[in-house]
Enzyme design. Structure first.
Site, PDB file in Angstrom:
ATOM      1  N   TYR A   1      60.677  63.967  35.644  1.00 60.33           N
ATOM      2  CA  TYR A   1      62.425  63.098  35.640  1.00 60.33           C
ATOM      3  C   TYR A   1      60.954  61.596  34.296  1.00 60.33           C
ATOM      4  O   TYR A   1      60.108  61.583  34.929  1.00 60.33           O
ATOM      5  CB  TYR A   1      61.809  62.197  37.468  1.00 60.33           C
ATOM      6  N   LEU A   2      61.872  61.591  33.545  1.00 61.91           N
ATOM      7  CA  LEU A   2      62.448  60.083  33.151  1.00 61.91           C
ATOM      8  C   LEU A   2      63.883  59.313  33.061  1.00 61.91           C
ATOM      9  O   LEU A   2      63.453  59.152  32.514  1.00 61.91           O
ATOM     10  CB  LEU A   2      61.476  61.222  31.099  1.00 61.91           C
TER      11      LEU A   2
ATOM     12  N   ASP B   1      69.267  71.170  17.632  1.00 64.38           N
ATOM     13  CA  ASP B   1      70.809  70.280  18.695  1.00 64.38           C
ATOM     14  C   ASP B   1      70.474  69.214  18.429  1.00 64.38           C
ATOM     15  O   ASP B   1      70.602  68.270  19.794  1.00 64.38           O
ATOM     16  CB  ASP B   1      71.092  72.074  20.422  1.00 64.38           C
TER      17      ASP B   1
END
Length: 288
Positions: free
Chosen positions: A93-94, A194
């Site tokens: 998680y950032l 992307d």
């Protein structure tokens, strides 16, 4: 379901992980996403139907390949797996924050370094992967023009045709796109595939890219997509061009490269993107 995920994470990190905080994270439209924490470890999890496991596995593989280059940061992959009816991908998680001028300049330089330091012998990827929810074929090919015209443009046109959306003679459009790239010499390099602002984040003065659809291709496909849904700040392009200048003819090639993503949106969402595809196709056919 959550107990299975806790056990999987615990096994990977080598210590017990029990979810004490779980918070829904909004922003994505393909997966259900949560921030998981035991107040010591923090993870980001994507959930989808069990049948989507391959998408998560190919995403994890791309992230690992980006990380191996050590040129630009991406979230660490923790694990992938399935529960009774769900598949999942767990990442570190950032907590992202606002990016300043220096952050965008750094991002441009780091992306240029990734493109410079990842040369490969052929165009393609070790397996097919996904652009959004659309399968992206990646058969190895020594000729870039053939690869992009057939496995990117032709593929998307065929998918549209299967939905009874006919934009024109597919073989003719493939040939026009092929010929538009005729005099462009390309060294295969790792591309994100992307790269728009929704797949870029900034944390603790570091730049992170995520949600990749990697393959070995022309670096310009990444630069082109940064301009498709609104440009990045000028500092990003300055940093990139100072490190790895683009060649003449990019503006024409950008039209071809972004046509792929517009076609993909037409396949996924229809509506206005079908009309945008038709409009772009008129411009592309005028090149011939």
């Amino acid at each position: 379901m959550w107990q299975n995920i806790e056990r999987d994470i615990s096994q990977v990190i080598g210590e017990e992980f029990n979810i004490k905080h779980k918070q829904l994270v909004t922003g994505g439209d393909l997966n259900l996403c949560y921030w998981l924490s035991d107040y010591q470890h923090n993870y980001f999890i994507k959930l989808n139907d069990k049948s989507r496991l391959q998408q998560f596995e190919t995403e994890a593989y791309s992230l690992e390949k980006i990380k191996q280059l050590n040129t630009i940061a991406c979230p660490n992959v923790i694990t992938t797996g399935t529960t009774l009816d769900k598949s999942y991908l767990v990442l570190e998680y950032l907590p992202f924050n606002h990016a300043g001028t220096k952050n965008w300049m750094l991002f441009g330089k780091q992306l240029a370094n990734m493109h410079q330091e990842s040369s490969h012998g052929q165009f393609g990827w070790q397996h097919d992967n996904y652009i959004g929810n659309t399968l992206q074929p990646n058969d190895w090919q020594s000729n870039w023009r053939t690869f992009f015209a057939e496995q990117r443009i032709g593929w998307q046109l065929q998918l549209l045709a299967e939905k009874s959306i006919i934009l024109g003679d597919i073989e003719h459009i493939i040939r026009v796109c092929h010929d538009a790239l005729l005099h462009h010499q390309v060294t295969p390099c790792l591309v994100h595939g992307d790269l728009w602002q929704g797949n870029i984040g900034f944390s603790d003065n570091s730049v992170y890219i995520y949600d990749p659809a990697c393959y070995y291709g022309d670096r310009e496909v990444d630069l082109a997509m940064t301009e498709l849904f609104g440009q990045m700040p000028d500092e990003f392009y300055q940093g990139y061009h100072e490190t790895y200048p683009l060649e003449n003819g990019y503006e024409t090639r950008k039209l071809i490269y972004n046509f792929y993503h517009i076609l993909n949106h037409a396949n996924l969402l229809g509506g206005v993107y079908v009309e945008q595809s038709k409009s772009n196709l008129i411009r592309i056919l005028a090149l011939h």
